[in-house]
Enzyme design. Structure first.
Site, PDB file in Angstrom:
ATOM      1  N   ASP A  66      43.034 -10.876   6.578  1.00  0.00           N
ATOM      2  CA  ASP A  66      42.613  -9.484   6.533  1.00  0.00           C
ATOM      3  C   ASP A  66      41.610  -9.261   7.666  1.00  0.00           C
ATOM      4  O   ASP A  66      41.083 -10.222   8.240  1.00  0.00           O
ATOM      5  CB  ASP A  66      41.968  -9.194   5.175  1.00  0.00           C
ATOM      6  CG  ASP A  66      41.379  -7.800   5.102  1.00  0.00           C
ATOM      7  OD1 ASP A  66      42.060  -6.849   5.487  1.00  0.00           O
ATOM      8  OD2 ASP A  66      40.214  -7.688   4.670  1.00  0.00           O
TER       9      ASP A  66
ATOM     10  N   ASP B 211      39.271  -9.897   1.258  1.00  0.00           N
ATOM     11  CA  ASP B 211      38.048  -9.664   0.484  1.00  0.00           C
ATOM     12  C   ASP B 211      38.050  -8.360  -0.297  1.00  0.00           C
ATOM     13  O   ASP B 211      37.178  -8.137  -1.120  1.00  0.00           O
ATOM     14  CB  ASP B 211      36.823  -9.669   1.409  1.00  0.00           C
ATOM     15  CG  ASP B 211      36.699  -8.365   2.197  1.00  0.00           C
ATOM     16  OD1 ASP B 211      37.725  -7.899   2.740  1.00  0.00           O
ATOM     17  OD2 ASP B 211      35.583  -7.822   2.262  1.00  0.00           O
TER      18      ASP B 211
END
Length: 615
Positions: free
Chosen positions: A310, A505
């Site tokens: 990410d 996250d």
């Protein structure tokens, strides 16, 4: 079966087997052989019963494991009166089962924390009053009040002057978004500005956040369960064991030889040593700040060939930082930051807080501003040291100055500029950006060195922002503007090339983390949703900690495989000796204990794995 009950059952079985063996030995030593046999049988039967139940369940699932060999050895020993050998095998087996269940009890957890992020109630306008209602009571068309700091409970549109929302957990965009009247609001977004009204367009069960929860649950259910490393060798070992035992009985005519073969063949070296090596690897990985939620994820981690990262909060810090200060007057950089940060102490805007933090990091002492006035999402005006100051967007600050055409600094798509004016004159610009983590290039190079073939970026952010941030990095592909379900599809597509690790996250990463062979969450500042969906959590806010974690996982799996090979080899030699009549069942059980000690000592080497990539 609930894990709590299973853990208690395993403890009870180990205790019964241990007490039965010890009490039987005490009776046998005192000459009470008949009572010793009864006590040993009493210690074996509960373990054997639980084992048979587990074997039936495994066979119903189509799984053939090493447990069958253990059941055969205990049953044969009881049938032919070798109760002491049966008691020793029962203790070894129940001890191994307890250790293995302890290692894997957290392989899967419920999404309780993800669900708890969504508020259970909302504030609804009703007949000129505000009323707290359950989420299930909200219907499309209802008008809700979203206070500062509240999380939008349902999808809807902005009513009134507009809203300032932090959508980073959903989209990956680090900077708060200013939504105009009528702008679409996703459930799960956090209100970073003043309170605003939200016109509901969906029920809670049909909104964005609930959809992400369903994606996570579906991904977890669809992911194939981890297969015990030892069980991969079970069918061959079972065939070899039965063949040797049958041949020993056939050619000698003595069933006790077959019992001795089965006792020696009891796969305790595999049942014990493999989880010991993997649990030791988990302990060693935790030393480097890598929490692995079970032996299965650790083993899968050792086989990873592709990594998907990410962007916001993973590859980058996830927080806006000052990357440049562009002076437009005689004031120096520290002076511009001084006036801007002093006034921004009056704002809760994330960018304002980042400016204050930057000044404090430079050791600048900030005075308390006088008469601050904030226009949410636009800027702040007030007095600092008796001077009139304005901080905010360029258009807002321009209105507070005499500058007609300011020298606006050129920025990339990934940057945001904050203007600062002092006494009606443009003082300068603070250029903000969500920066790459320090050492990102070295981290990616480290992944290549340890054998990761493909590295990809997957983000919900805009393509231009993703390209700006990742320029020059050693990535095989950059996929931007991805929704949570598109991230899942990317993970599934990459799995066709080999085992995949996903690192993220945010809430929007949780479904992909659950779908990957190994999901890794940034636990220090990441959301509870990502930590719950992941198999591995980085306990420190450092992405490079993943490198020693991968090395430890590979080392622990290698040691576990050595234990498998050594354990099978020694067991086969012992079986041959028993088949030839050189070992009685009790002697075979004792030999098996020696083999256990040897392979377990080898497995404990995982506690001393020294990664080469520790920074």
């Amino acid at each position: 079966m609930p894990s709590y009950f299973q853990d208690r059952l395993n403890i009870a079985l180990v205790s019964i087997a241990l007490i039965g063996l010890a009490a039987g030995l005490a009776l046998w030593a005192s000459g009470r052989d008949d009572l010793a046999d009864m006590v040993w049988i009493a210690g074996v039967v509960p373990v054997l019963t639980a084992l048979v139940v587990e074997i039936v369940r495994s066979l119903a699932r189509g799984d053939v494991g090493l447990d069958i060999v253990a059941a055969l050895s205990m049953t044969a020993a009881l049938v032919f009166g070798e109760t002491l050998a049966a008691a020793v095998v029962a203790l070894m087996y129940s001890g191994g089962t307890f250790l293995e269940s302890a290692a894997e009890r957290r392989a899967h957890r419920e999404m309780s924390d993800l669900l708890s992020r969504v508020p259970r109630t909302a504030t609804r306008h009703e007949n000129g009053a505000l009323v707290e209602v359950d989420l299930d009571a909200i219907t499309p068309g209802d008008l809700l009040l979203i206070r500062q700091g509240d999380i939008a409970p349902v999808d809807g549109t902005v009513e009134g002057a507009g809203a300032l929302l932090n959508q980073s957990a959903l989209t990956g965009e680090a900077m708060p978004a200013r939504l105009p009247p009528g702008g679409a609001v996703m459930s799960g977004s956090t209100n970073s500005g003043d309170a605003f009204d939200l016109r509901a367009t969906h029920r809670a069960s049909d909104s964005t956040y609930a959809g992400i929860v369903r994606l996570v649950e579906a991904a977890q259910k669809s992911k194939a369960p981890m297969v015990r490393l030892a069980d991969r060798y079970s069918l061959v070992f079972l065939v070899v064991t039965v063949a040797i035992a049958t041949a020993a009985w056939w050619f000698s005519g003595d069933p006790i030889r077959a019992v001795a073969v089965l006792v020696v063949a009891t796969p305790c070296p595999l049942i014990l040593a493999v989880p010991v090596a993997l649990v030791a690897g988990m302990s060693r990985a935790a030393h480097f700040g890598v929490l692995i939620k079970g032996a299965g994820p650790l083993e899968a981690m050792a086989r990873i060939r592709s990594v998907i990262l990410d962007k916001t909060g993973t590859l980058t810090d996830g927080r806006p930082r000052i990357v440049a200060i562009k002076a437009q007057s005689e004031l120096g950089e520290d002076d511009i930051l001084y006036f801007g940060a002093a006034l921004d102490q009056a704002s809760k805007h994330p960018i304002a807080q980042a400016i204050v933090a930057a000044a404090q990091e430079r050791g600048i002492t900030l005075p308390v501003p006088d008469s601050p006035v904030e226009l949410p999402g636009a800027g702040v005006t007030g007095m600092v040291d008796g001077r009139r100051v304005a901080v905010g967007g360029a258009d807002f600050v321009l209105k507070q100055t005499s500058a007609a055409h300011p020298n606006h600094p050129a920025t990339s798509e990934a940057e945001v500029t904050v203007a600062v004016a002092v006494d009606g004159r443009l003082a300068g610009y603070l250029v903000m950006a969500d920066m790459l983590r320090s050492g990102t290039g070295g981290f990616l190079a480290g992944l290549r060195r340890i054998g990761i073939g493909r590295i990809l970026l997957a983000t919900g952010d805009r393509q231009a922002v993703a390209d700006d941030v990742t320029g020059g990095l050693d990535l095989d592909a950059v996929q931007a503007q991805l929704s949570p379900d598109q991230k899942v599809q990317l993970v599934l597509a990459e799995r066709a090339r080999g085992p995949v690790m996903m690192v993220g996250d945010g809430v929007n990463d949780a479904p992909a983390l659950a779908a990957a062979d190994v999901g890794v969450a940034m636990g220090a500042r990441g959301t509870a949703a990502s930590a719950e969906a992941a198999d591995v959590v980085l306990l420190v806010d450092r992405l490079d900690r993943l490198l020693p974690g991968l090395e430890v996982a590979r080392g622990a799996r290698r040691i576990a495989l050595e234990s498998v090979i050594v354990g099978i080899g020694l067991s086969i030699l012992g079986m041959i000796a028993a088949a030839l009549g050189y070992l009685s069942p009790v002697q075979g059980a004792l030999l098996q204990e020696v083999i256990d000690v040897a392979v377990i000592l080898n497995a404990l080497r995982a506690l001393r794995i020294a990664p080469k990539t520790v920074a």
